[in-house]
Design a protein around this motif. Structure first.
Motif, PDB file in Angstrom:
ATOM      1  N   THR A  73       0.839  -1.198   0.000  1.00  0.00           N
ATOM      2  CA  THR A  73       0.000   0.000   0.000  1.00  0.00           C
ATOM      3  C   THR A  73       0.871   1.244   0.000  1.00  0.00           C
ATOM      4  O   THR A  73       0.607   2.193  -0.746  1.00  0.00           O
TER       5      THR A  73
ATOM      6  N   ILE B  70       0.895   4.172  -2.911  1.00  0.00           N
ATOM      7  CA  ILE B  70       0.586   5.566  -2.592  1.00  0.00           C
ATOM      8  C   ILE B  70       1.714   6.500  -3.013  1.00  0.00           C
ATOM      9  O   ILE B  70       1.472   7.614  -3.473  1.00  0.00           O
TER      10      ILE B  70
ATOM     11  N   LYS C 246      -8.589  -1.421  -4.413  1.00  0.00           N
ATOM     12  CA  LYS C 246      -8.506  -0.002  -4.073  1.00  0.00           C
ATOM     13  C   LYS C 246      -7.721   0.195  -2.784  1.00  0.00           C
ATOM     14  O   LYS C 246      -7.820  -0.600  -1.853  1.00  0.00           O
ATOM     15  N   VAL C 247      -6.960   1.275  -2.744  1.00  0.00           N
ATOM     16  CA  VAL C 247      -6.082   1.562  -1.608  1.00  0.00           C
ATOM     17  C   VAL C 247      -6.869   1.944  -0.359  1.00  0.00           C
ATOM     18  O   VAL C 247      -6.522   1.530   0.755  1.00  0.00           O
ATOM     19  N   GLU C 248      -7.932   2.709  -0.490  1.00  0.00           N
ATOM     20  CA  GLU C 248      -8.653   3.251   0.659  1.00  0.00           C
ATOM     21  C   GLU C 248      -9.159   2.173   1.612  1.00  0.00           C
ATOM     22  O   GLU C 248      -8.946   2.279   2.829  1.00  0.00           O
ATOM     23  N   PRO C 249      -9.840   1.126   1.119  1.00  0.00           N
ATOM     24  CA  PRO C 249     -10.295   0.089   2.060  1.00  0.00           C
ATOM     25  C   PRO C 249      -9.129  -0.638   2.748  1.00  0.00           C
ATOM     26  O   PRO C 249      -9.238  -1.038   3.900  1.00  0.00           O
TER      27      PRO C 249
ATOM     28  N   ILE D  40      -6.245   0.701   3.614  1.00  0.00           N
ATOM     29  CA  ILE D  40      -5.769   1.576   4.686  1.00  0.00           C
ATOM     30  C   ILE D  40      -6.731   1.564   5.871  1.00  0.00           C
ATOM     31  O   ILE D  40      -6.307   1.535   7.022  1.00  0.00           O
ATOM     32  N   GLU D  41      -8.027   1.584   5.590  1.00  0.00           N
ATOM     33  CA  GLU D  41      -9.009   1.535   6.674  1.00  0.00           C
ATOM     34  C   GLU D  41      -8.848   0.264   7.508  1.00  0.00           C
ATOM     35  O   GLU D  41      -8.863   0.310   8.739  1.00  0.00           O
ATOM     36  N   ASN D  42      -8.666  -0.875   6.840  1.00  0.00           N
ATOM     37  CA  ASN D  42      -8.511  -2.146   7.556  1.00  0.00           C
ATOM     38  C   ASN D  42      -7.189  -2.208   8.307  1.00  0.00           C
ATOM     39  O   ASN D  42      -7.134  -2.737   9.410  1.00  0.00           O
TER      40      ASN D  42
ATOM     41  N   ASN E 262      -1.380   5.606  10.491  1.00  0.00           N
ATOM     42  CA  ASN E 262      -1.804   7.005  10.622  1.00  0.00           C
ATOM     43  C   ASN E 262      -0.667   7.984  10.383  1.00  0.00           C
ATOM     44  O   ASN E 262      -0.870   9.064   9.837  1.00  0.00           O
TER      45      ASN E 262
ATOM     46  N   HIS F 226      -1.623   7.625   5.897  1.00  0.00           N
ATOM     47  CA  HIS F 226      -2.668   8.650   5.776  1.00  0.00           C
ATOM     48  C   HIS F 226      -2.148   9.969   5.233  1.00  0.00           C
ATOM     49  O   HIS F 226      -2.772  10.565   4.341  1.00  0.00           O
TER      50      HIS F 226
ATOM     51  N   MET G 175      -1.844  10.052   1.463  1.00  0.00           N
ATOM     52  CA  MET G 175      -3.100   9.999   0.702  1.00  0.00           C
ATOM     53  C   MET G 175      -3.527  11.394   0.268  1.00  0.00           C
ATOM     54  O   MET G 175      -4.220  11.551  -0.707  1.00  0.00           O
TER      55      MET G 175
END
Length: 102
Positions: A4, A8, A75-78, A80-82, A94, A98, A101
């Motif tokens: 990831t 990014i 997708k990168v966003e999910p 990072i959330e996980n 974080n 983050h 992004m």
């Protein structure tokens, strides 16, 4: 997390050796032991088999061997959330992922 970060920062197609170096750096940040290069390669292949990563083997030129290149297929966003939900690495996510992004 390693892949990831590579995605990014604009390194969408990353070689295994570069990913391993980044992985070892992240292990140092969270004060954990890194797995071996062989085990790391196995993990990347497992992710490729699961269609999370795509893998491409290419030659480096005559006498220079081959390298595996990987690309994120989700997708990168999910991701990072996980990753942020994991207590062991949430702080690194974080601080490192983050902000990139943007």
């Amino acid at each position: 997390m390693t892949f990831t970060h590579a995605t990014i920062t604009g390194n969408e197609v990353a070689e295994m050796k570069n990913l391993l170096d980044l992985y070892q750096t992240f292990c140092g940040h969270i004060d954990t032991n890194a797995i071996s290069e062989r085990r790391f390669r196995d993990k990347l292949n497992d992710l490729a088999d699961s269609s999370i990563l795509s893998e491409n083997t290419s030659g480096r030129g005559q006498g220079l061997g081959q390298t595996n290149q990987y690309e994120l297929e989700v997708k990168v966003e999910p991701v990072i959330e996980n990753l942020g939900d994991d207590d062991r690495i949430g702080e690194v996510v974080n601080e490192v992922l983050h902000p990139k992004m943007g």
